[in-house]
Design a protein around this motif. Sequence first.
Motif, PDB file in Angstrom:
ATOM      1  N   ASN A 166      -0.561  -4.579  -0.012  1.00 14.30           N
ATOM      2  CA  ASN A 166      -0.722  -3.205   0.459  1.00 14.30           C
ATOM      3  C   ASN A 166      -0.142  -2.238  -0.572  1.00 14.30           C
ATOM      4  OD1 ASN A 166       0.744  -0.791   2.069  1.00 14.30           O
ATOM      5  ND2 ASN A 166      -1.073  -1.430   3.218  1.00 14.30           N
ATOM      6  N   PRO A 167      -0.695  -1.022  -0.712  1.00 16.03           N
ATOM      7  CA  PRO A 167      -0.150  -0.088  -1.695  1.00 16.03           C
ATOM      8  C   PRO A 167       1.296   0.341  -1.428  1.00 16.03           C
ATOM      9  CG  PRO A 167      -1.800   0.975  -0.313  1.00 16.03           C
ATOM     10  CD  PRO A 167      -1.910  -0.493  -0.066  1.00 16.03           C
ATOM     11  N   ASP A 168       1.779   0.149  -0.208  1.00 17.63           N
ATOM     12  CA  ASP A 168       3.174   0.472   0.108  1.00 17.63           C
ATOM     13  C   ASP A 168       3.759  -0.653   0.962  1.00 17.63           C
ATOM     14  OD1 ASP A 168       5.632   1.529   0.698  1.00 17.63           O
ATOM     15  OD2 ASP A 168       4.873   3.422   1.516  1.00 17.63           O
ATOM     16  N   PRO A 169       4.064  -1.799   0.361  1.00 15.37           N
ATOM     17  CA  PRO A 169       4.584  -2.914   1.158  1.00 15.37           C
ATOM     18  C   PRO A 169       5.945  -2.620   1.775  1.00 15.37           C
ATOM     19  CG  PRO A 169       4.669  -3.413  -1.197  1.00 15.37           C
ATOM     20  CD  PRO A 169       3.865  -2.164  -1.054  1.00 15.37           C
ATOM     21  N   ALA A 170       6.777  -1.844   1.079  1.00 16.21           N
ATOM     22  CA  ALA A 170       8.088  -1.516   1.643  1.00 16.21           C
ATOM     23  C   ALA A 170       7.932  -0.640   2.880  1.00 16.21           C
ATOM     24  CB  ALA A 170       8.951  -0.821   0.597  1.00 16.21           C
ATOM     25  N   GLY A 171       7.033   0.341   2.810  1.00 10.11           N
ATOM     26  CA  GLY A 171       6.783   1.186   3.972  1.00 10.11           C
ATOM     27  C   GLY A 171       6.184   0.401   5.118  1.00 10.11           C
ATOM     28  N   GLN A 186      -2.638   3.231   3.019  1.00 17.25           N
ATOM     29  CA  GLN A 186      -1.334   3.668   3.503  1.00 17.25           C
ATOM     30  C   GLN A 186      -0.582   2.449   4.033  1.00 17.25           C
ATOM     31  OE1 GLN A 186      -4.216   3.057   5.557  1.00 17.25           O
ATOM     32  NE2 GLN A 186      -4.392   5.269   5.735  1.00 17.25           N
ATOM     33  N   PRO A 187       0.693   2.570   4.356  1.00 17.41           N
ATOM     34  CA  PRO A 187       1.380   1.449   4.986  1.00 17.41           C
ATOM     35  C   PRO A 187       0.603   0.965   6.209  1.00 17.41           C
ATOM     36  CG  PRO A 187       2.947   3.151   4.410  1.00 17.41           C
ATOM     37  CD  PRO A 187       1.591   3.736   4.166  1.00 17.41           C
ATOM     38  N   ALA A 188       0.557  -0.346   6.403  1.00 17.31           N
ATOM     39  CA  ALA A 188      -0.257  -0.915   7.474  1.00 17.31           C
ATOM     40  C   ALA A 188       0.422  -2.144   8.063  1.00 17.31           C
ATOM     41  CB  ALA A 188      -1.646  -1.285   6.946  1.00 17.31           C
TER      42      ALA A 188
END
Length: 237
Positions: free
Chosen positions: A130-135, A185-187
């Motif tokens: 995902n483009p924001d794994p931390a989120g 986005q975060p998912a």
Amino acid sequence: MGLLLAPIALPAPLAAGEAPLIAVDVGHTLAAPGAISARGRTEFEFNRDLAGRVVAALERLGLRAELINADGLIESLQARPEQAAGAVFLISIHHDSVGEQHLTPWEWQGIPLDFSDLWAGHSLFVSRRNPDPAGSLMCASAIGARLQRAGFVPTDKNARRREYADAQHATHYYDNLVVLYRAQQPAVLFEAGVLKHRDEELLLRDAERQQRMAEEIATGVAACVTAGGLAAAGRTD
């Protein structure tokens, strides 16, 4: 090691015009309805019921929410994250099953079906692609924390195949799941319970329990996107 979170307070409703958009995806379709419960109901029907309640709960908290695939006619897995492009967070609602080797035949109301009472409980999944794994992990952990504080019990069933991202809150890595790694986005993918478990299926059908679960999911999401800074970002660059 699981992600450590500060205590999550119920966020205050946001002012008009400030509310971030949350995409709530109804897993599966009419043509491919997913798992069949111990008493013959499709996973898609369970998913649609819970997802609708999550949307309503998010809106009561002052967020905007968009229900994706409510009619069950979505064309592809790729179409789900595409429809969620304007959201700051995507959650895909599902219900879990078990492998065929763990199923026992039984008959319910004259219909031959199968069940497994080996596992019950919810779980969550995120993707490192995902483009924001931390989120994504922050939001999954926030949701899991809210659910457990409200008395919902997670399952360890998926630890047999999926590495833990946050064992404390039953969150696993599922890196190649399209709806997660294709999201902009975060998912998070949420499995609400195990449909093949005969007792849990009855709980998952209960409207009051669905409502309580939806409210805890929504509160976790709201805490994540407001306190966690996702709403301020609103982007994946």
